[in-house]
Design an enzyme around this catalytic site. Structure first.
Site, short mmCIF file in Angstrom:
data_model
loop_
_atom_site.label_atom_id
_atom_site.label_comp_id
_atom_site.label_asym_id
_atom_site.label_seq_id
_atom_site.Cartn_x
_atom_site.Cartn_y
_atom_site.Cartn_z
N THR A 52 27.80 -75.32 -62.14
CA THR A 52 26.75 -74.94 -61.13
C THR A 52 26.59 -73.33 -61.13
O THR A 52 27.25 -72.68 -62.04
CB THR A 52 27.28 -75.04 -59.60
OG1 THR A 52 26.48 -74.72 -58.54
CG2 THR A 52 28.56 -74.38 -59.58
N GLU A 53 25.28 -73.18 -61.09
CA GLU A 53 24.69 -71.88 -61.57
C GLU A 53 25.22 -70.72 -60.97
O GLU A 53 25.20 -69.60 -61.47
CB GLU A 53 22.93 -71.95 -60.81
CG GLU A 53 22.05 -72.75 -61.77
CD GLU A 53 22.15 -74.02 -60.99
OE1 GLU A 53 23.07 -74.74 -60.54
OE2 GLU A 53 20.85 -74.49 -60.46
N ASN A 54 25.94 -70.90 -59.82
CA ASN A 54 26.38 -69.81 -59.24
C ASN A 54 27.70 -69.31 -59.61
O ASN A 54 28.46 -68.67 -59.06
CB ASN A 54 26.40 -69.90 -57.59
CG ASN A 54 27.27 -71.18 -57.09
OD1 ASN A 54 26.88 -72.18 -57.71
ND2 ASN A 54 28.08 -71.14 -56.26
N SER A 94 26.78 -67.40 -66.40
CA SER A 94 26.22 -68.59 -65.99
C SER A 94 25.08 -69.18 -66.60
O SER A 94 24.85 -70.20 -67.03
CB SER A 94 26.15 -68.70 -64.56
OG SER A 94 25.88 -70.04 -64.25
#
Lengths: 229, 235
Positions: A52-54, A94
């Site tokens: 997940t990007e975060n 990320s």
């Protein structure tokens, strides 16, 4: 003509179909909303690592209500969980994973997909407030970019089109579409039909598609578990 | 050497009108709520704020916008469960918006902190976001040139810190905080716990103290998502 709403696949069925193509050991990013459902239908025996990007890799399912820790969320701002093997990292790392081509698969939603693989999924172009998030990074750099989507819009217009009229998220990036009626690959700037639900004829499917459908090697039946709604 | 301060206010008050301020956080996690609220109390105006989002509810960044202190927002995703404050300001032309793809935003900040003025990325090539940006081909693929992003101040949130500014973070609350710490002239950090040097295993330090100018301990810090679920409003 038959009523499409009666025969089309549910979002869960589309997600199930997309999940069948994700190999054991794959690193996968799922877009916010509908694409997140793909995580629920991983075939047994395969271990897939979700990104997940975060800044989380290898996260677990949503916690029980009341058990949320709101410092542990996904890019859709929903609570997730930690499990054995989870890792945390900052945003530049990320997106090094994304931009550096380390993700095996990204699955996103779509407003329009063109026969050359162009994707429009971030802005309708009709005003409103634009919001792109990580979609432009993901579609340009994941090793494989697939879309899960209804085959047509709520108004009945094709989502698979000759060229996108909405603002692009990325150019020539999509290679497979899992729609509510079919599985379509993009090869050599053409839509190649791989699978369709048995309840629709080729001609009817073509009528609901905004560009020519090619059938290079025959078309398989698209059959999903019926209890997924 | 001791960069700790007793309260946010004594260091936040150096932020002048017109400053560019990076604020950590993503969605409801990782925002330095107490530092943002101190900035609201301080009242600096005409700020340019860099954040992934545009605030949620009526606390933190949303409250800063609601107070009319932000002239421009640089972000990737100005939507949220409750972006009412930003949407109203935007529609009333009270706030300018620069949309940056999330990975490009992160790398622009990283480059700002690393002294790299520009870089090439495939992200957004061929889209309206790339309009006007130089394009160059590398190994047969097209890339657009993006510039570094720097700030006058960064407001960040960590978990544990020491008086040198060495810091750790908590799960997904890390997000933009460590890179923003590197990209500002003055980085102000809040942590839940200050320990003596050595209290953080050097192997576990995420942000080395060289990137942090002021550190304030905020025990049991407010969590943005929890504040919003409680429908909190600031001030």
């Amino acid at each position: 003509m038959i009523e499409i709403s009666d025969i089309k696949l549910s979002n869960a069925q589309i997600a199930w179909r997309a999940a069948q193509d994700i190999h054991d050991g794959a690193y996968v990013n799922l877009g916010i909303g509908f694409p997140e459902m793909v995580a629920s239908y991983q075939p047994e025996g395969r271990e897939v690592i979700f990104h997940t990007e975060n800044g989380v890799l290898g996260f677990g399912a949503a916690p029980a209500p009341g058990e949320e820790d709101w410092d542990l969320i996904n890019a859709g701002k929903k609570a997730i969980t930690q499990k054995l093997g989870t890792s945390f990292f900052h945003h530049a790392d990320s997106f090094a994973m994304v931009r550096g081509g380390h993700l095996d698969v990204a699955i996103l939603g779509a407003y329009q997909i063109a026969q050359n693989g162009d994707l429009a999924n971030w802005s309708t172009g009709k005003g409103g407030i634009p919001a792109v998030g990580g979609a432009m990074d993901l579609v340009q750099s994941a090793k494989r970019v697939a879309v899960v989507t209804d085959h047509i819009t709520k108004k009945g217009d094709p989502k698979l089109v000759e060229s996108c009229t909405m603002p692009l998220t990325g150019v020539g990036c999509v290679t497979r579409i899992y729609s509510s009626l079919a599985v379509v690959d993009i090869e050599g700037n053409r839509f190649v039909l791989r699978e369709k639900i048995p309840a629709i004829s080729f001609d009817d499917l073509q009528a609901l598609t905004g560009a020519e459908l090619y059938t290079n090697e025959g078309v398989d039946d698209l059959i999903c578990p019926e209890d997924l709604v | 050497m001791d960069i700790t301060v007793a309260t946010p206010h004594e260091v936040i008050q150096q932020i002048p009108d017109g400053a560019t301020v990076m604020i950590g956080g993503f969605g409801g996690s990782g925002a330095p709520i107490e530092l943002i609220h101190a900035l609201i109390d301080h009242g600096a105006k005409h700020l340019t704020v860099v954040n992934n989002n545009a605030g949620n509810g009526h606390v933190g960044l949303a409250a800063l916008i609601e107070q009319g202190q932000v002239d421009k927002l640089i972000c990737s995703f100005p939507r949220s469960a409750d972006p009412t404050v930003f949407v109203e300001a935007y529609k009333a032309n009270k706030i300018a918006l620069e949309i940056v793809p999330q990975g490009t935003l992160a790398e622009r900040i990283r480059c700002g902190g690393a002294g790299i003025p520009a870089f090439y990325t495939p992200t957004a090539y061929g889209t309206e976001v790339a309009e006007g940006k130089p394009v160059e081909e590398f190994e047969g693929r097209s890339y657009i040139r993006e510039r570094w992003l720097k700030a006058d101040f960064a407001l960040i949130k960590g978990d544990v810190g020491d008086r040198h500014g060495n810091m750790t973070y908590r799960m997904a609350a890390r997000n933009f905080n460590p890179i923003m710490a590197t990209a500002a002239k003055v980085t102000i950090a809040q942590v839940s716990r200050v320990v003596d040097p050595g209290g953080i295993d050097p192997e576990h330090v995420v942000t080395p103290g060289i990137f942090v100018n002021h550190l304030v301990e905020i025990r049991n810090p407010a969590q943005e998502e929890e504040l919003n679920r409680a429908e909190a409003v600031y001030p």
